[in-house]
Write a protein that holds these residues in place. Structure first.
Motif, short mmCIF file in Angstrom:
data_model
loop_
_atom_site.label_atom_id
_atom_site.label_comp_id
_atom_site.label_asym_id
_atom_site.label_seq_id
_atom_site.Cartn_x
_atom_site.Cartn_y
_atom_site.Cartn_z
N ILE A 106 0.84 -1.20 0.00
CA ILE A 106 0.00 0.00 0.00
C ILE A 106 0.87 1.25 0.00
N GLN A 107 1.97 1.21 0.72
CA GLN A 107 2.86 2.37 0.73
C GLN A 107 3.60 2.52 -0.59
N ASP A 108 3.87 1.42 -1.29
CA ASP A 108 4.37 1.52 -2.67
C ASP A 108 3.39 2.32 -3.52
N ALA A 109 2.10 2.00 -3.38
CA ALA A 109 1.06 2.65 -4.19
C ALA A 109 0.97 4.15 -3.89
N PHE A 110 1.07 4.52 -2.63
CA PHE A 110 1.03 5.94 -2.27
C PHE A 110 2.23 6.68 -2.87
N ASN A 111 3.37 6.04 -2.90
CA ASN A 111 4.57 6.69 -3.45
C ASN A 111 4.47 6.82 -4.96
N LEU A 112 3.97 5.79 -5.62
CA LEU A 112 3.95 5.76 -7.09
C LEU A 112 2.81 6.57 -7.68
N GLY A 113 1.65 6.58 -7.04
CA GLY A 113 0.45 7.14 -7.66
C GLY A 113 0.61 8.57 -8.13
N TRP A 114 1.02 9.47 -7.25
CA TRP A 114 1.10 10.89 -7.63
C TRP A 114 2.23 11.13 -8.62
N LYS A 115 3.29 10.33 -8.55
CA LYS A 115 4.41 10.49 -9.48
C LYS A 115 4.01 10.08 -10.90
N LEU A 116 3.28 8.96 -11.00
CA LEU A 116 2.84 8.51 -12.31
C LEU A 116 1.81 9.49 -12.89
N ALA A 117 0.93 10.00 -12.05
CA ALA A 117 -0.05 10.98 -12.52
C ALA A 117 0.63 12.25 -13.03
N ALA A 118 1.63 12.73 -12.29
CA ALA A 118 2.35 13.93 -12.71
C ALA A 118 3.09 13.69 -14.03
N THR A 119 3.62 12.49 -14.20
CA THR A 119 4.30 12.15 -15.45
C THR A 119 3.33 12.14 -16.63
N LEU A 120 2.16 11.55 -16.43
CA LEU A 120 1.17 11.48 -17.49
C LEU A 120 0.64 12.86 -17.87
N ARG A 121 0.62 13.79 -16.91
CA ARG A 121 0.10 15.13 -17.18
C ARG A 121 1.22 16.12 -17.53
N VAL A 172 4.54 19.57 1.88
CA VAL A 172 4.35 18.14 2.12
C VAL A 172 3.80 17.49 0.85
N ARG A 173 4.43 16.43 0.41
CA ARG A 173 4.03 15.73 -0.80
C ARG A 173 2.67 15.08 -0.63
N PRO A 174 2.04 14.67 -1.73
CA PRO A 174 0.74 13.99 -1.62
C PRO A 174 0.79 12.71 -0.79
N ASP A 175 1.97 12.09 -0.69
CA ASP A 175 2.08 10.86 0.11
C ASP A 175 2.48 11.15 1.56
N GLY A 176 2.45 12.43 1.95
CA GLY A 176 2.62 12.76 3.36
C GLY A 176 4.03 12.93 3.84
N TYR A 177 5.00 13.08 2.95
CA TYR A 177 6.40 13.26 3.36
C TYR A 177 6.87 14.67 3.00
N VAL A 178 7.66 15.25 3.89
CA VAL A 178 8.10 16.63 3.73
C VAL A 178 9.16 16.71 2.64
N SER A 179 8.90 17.55 1.63
CA SER A 179 9.89 17.74 0.57
C SER A 179 10.68 19.03 0.74
N TRP A 180 10.18 19.95 1.57
CA TRP A 180 10.89 21.21 1.82
C TRP A 180 10.35 21.83 3.09
N ALA A 181 11.21 22.47 3.86
CA ALA A 181 10.80 23.15 5.08
C ALA A 181 11.73 24.32 5.33
N ALA A 182 11.22 25.35 5.97
CA ALA A 182 12.03 26.55 6.19
C ALA A 182 11.49 27.34 7.37
N ASP A 183 12.32 28.25 7.89
CA ASP A 183 11.84 29.19 8.90
C ASP A 183 11.17 30.36 8.20
#
Length: 517
Positions: free
Chosen positions: A321-336, A487-498
């Motif tokens: 299931i966590q594979d799917a969360f990681n792949l889903g938004w990336k594949l969608a972004a690639t297709l679009r 925060v990415r669609p799969d819930g992981y922080v991709s950037w943070a700042a003060d």
């Protein structure tokens, strides 16, 4: 296509079908991926060889991090209505008698959730088809052609053309075999049986409620067994031989008969335990294998099609299931055509090491859980039990098996980058995708968008964001360690700042462009 009475299941009304993504396999991984893609507006067709779901308890636990992810899409609430009655109990490592404590990881779901895999599949399929995904059953794949611009799949007289194929068709993946891809690793050393049974009478040694796994395991007369009560007279029975030499002449495809199950019940639980009916039963092994590459051109692999491991610690369903969360938004972004270079390949880069880690620690669990251990293994197990009683060790192992400690190696120096954010309470201002009021962080991800969370008002008011990035201005009583988080669609922080770093908007723009959900 024509829709049957069962929601989301379709019949073949033509021999040629076109779709953006074809997913092979309607297990938890394939259905979760289909939902993620449909949520992003991607046309998705799932092909499943079976006529209907197998109502078996296999994969019968949702780990804490998977529970968090499912809650972020609104899927956890309907699943909780279908849980198997059980006492809240921490997870386990190698069935050792020390519950794993996930509380230090700041999660709202510190315990594994007992629920049959068929129930999980049912809920996810319902939501996936409601979002626009199609599920076609009785569609065993017999051919796969991969080209530079797409794939062609043959299945029961049907020919499907798609831009991408994702194989989620299990450890014996037909797609993997048709493409001739090696599945390196180690063969199994033991076999076991998983059966859903009804008992007409039970002895005093049969558990009345599901608790910690160490309390369910019993061993006697050459067998180990575990009976998990599901309510009324239904039980989930898992068993095997204590001596692996007894499995030499048994193939995992061999039928499991009433006589074998009755013999185990009497041997382990006494003759006062009587078998009424066998609803389903199958054999499984403990092989350890992993694809070298999760992507081959236009074909990607997820779940057991990409990795198999000893079934210890409740890892397989959750890993898929966590594979799917990681792949889903990336594949969608690639297709679009929103994806920066390398985004789709980052699926392999991020998930392959996670799979390898699970293979590694489940192999360690297999050694520690040996029902017929050598003196050295028994001594090691005693030492490991002592270590698990130490808070730091317990926290580390709990984070490992629950998925809560997962951190992706994303670029950036901020300590939050790559990790999950706890599901904190927020007081939000009106904005795109949000209303003013009290909410939780998890609720911000229902649409499958990325979230730019501004906790101090530092993000410029005129900042323009892509359609699938929601700016949420909020106050939070908890210190999350940053003023602004992307925060990415799969819930992981991709950037943070003060606040000072975020104020000019340059860093935010660059971070959004690099992620491009």
């Amino acid at each position: 296509m024509n829709t049957e009475t069962e929601a989301g299941t379709e019949t073949r009304a033509e021999t040629e079908v076109e779709t953006e993504v074809v997913v092979v396999g309607a297990g938890p991984t394939g259905l979760m991926l289909a939902y993620e893609l449909a949520l992003a507006g991607v046309e998705t067709l799932v092909l499943e060889k079976l006529h209907r779901r197998v109502e078996q308890v296999k994969g019968g636990a949702i780990q804490p991090r998977t529970a968090e992810l499912l809650e972020s899409r609104g899927l956890l609430e309907p699943l909780l209505k279908r849980v198997t009655p059980h006492e809240p109990a921490g997870g386990h490592f190698a069935a050792l008698p020390v519950p794993l404590d996930c509380a230090p990881w700041q999660t709202r779901h510190p315990f594994p959730i007992a629920i049959a895999q068929g129930e999980i599949e049912g809920v996810i399929e319902e939501w996936a088809t409601a979002a626009g995904a199609r599920v076609l059953r009785d569609a065993a794949v017999s051919g796969v052609e991969s080209h530079d611009d797409g794939v062609a799949v043959a299945a029961e007289g049907l020919r499907v053309r798609a831009r991408y194929l994702v194989a989620c068709d299990g450890g014996h993946s037909t797609v993997r075999k048709l493409l001739g891809l090696p599945f390196p690793g180690s063969p199994g050393t033991r076999q076991a049986v998983l059966a859903s049974v009804r008992l007409t009478s039970v002895s005093a040694s049969v558990p009345r409620q599901i608790g910690h796994m160490s309390t369910l395991l019993r061993q006697a007369n050459g067998y180990w067994a575990m009976l998990a009560p599901l309510g009324e007279d239904r039980y989930n029975l898992t068993f095997g031989r204590t001596d692996p030499a007894d499995d030499i002449d048994t193939d995992t495809s061999d039928t499991v008969g009433r006589q074998e199950i009755t013999a185990v019940l009497h041997a382990v639980y006494g003759e006062g335990t009587t078998l009424g009916a066998v609803e389903n039963a199958s054999r499984f092994g403990d092989a350890t294998r992993q694809l070298e590459h999760y992507r081959t051109g236009r074909v990607l692999f997820a779940g057991d099609a990409a990795h198999i491991h000893p079934p210890l610690g409740g890892q397989g369903l959750n890993l898929g299931i966590q594979d799917a969360f990681n792949l889903g938004w990336k594949l969608a972004a690639t297709l679009r055509h929103r994806a920066p270079d390398g985004l789709l390949d980052s699926y392999h880069d991020e998930r392959h090491p996670v799979g390898a880690q699970v293979l590694h620690h489940t192999s360690a669990q297999r050694a520690l859980a040996d029902p017929n251990p050598s003196g050295d293994v028994a001594a090691l197990r005693d030492i490991f039990v002592d270590l698990l009683r130490l808070p730091d060790t317990n926290r580390h192992i709990a984070g490992l098996t629950s998925g809560l400690s997962l951190r992706y190696p994303l670029p950036g120096d901020h300590p939050l980058v790559g990790g999950r954010v706890p599901d904190v309470d927020l007081v939000t201002e009106p904005g795109r995708g949000t209303d003013a009021g009290t909410t939780r962080l998890s609720a911000l991800f229902r649409a499958g968008h990325a979230v730019l969370l501004d906790l101090t008002g530092a993000v410029p008011a005129d900042l323009r964001l892509p359609a699938r990035v929601d700016l949420v201005r909020a106050a939070c009583a908890d210190d999350l360690g940053a003023a602004v988080l992307l925060v990415r669609p799969d819930g992981y922080v991709s950037w943070a700042a003060d606040a000072s770093t975020a104020a000019d908007g340059k860093g935010v723009r660059a971070a959004v462009a690099a992620m491009a959900p």
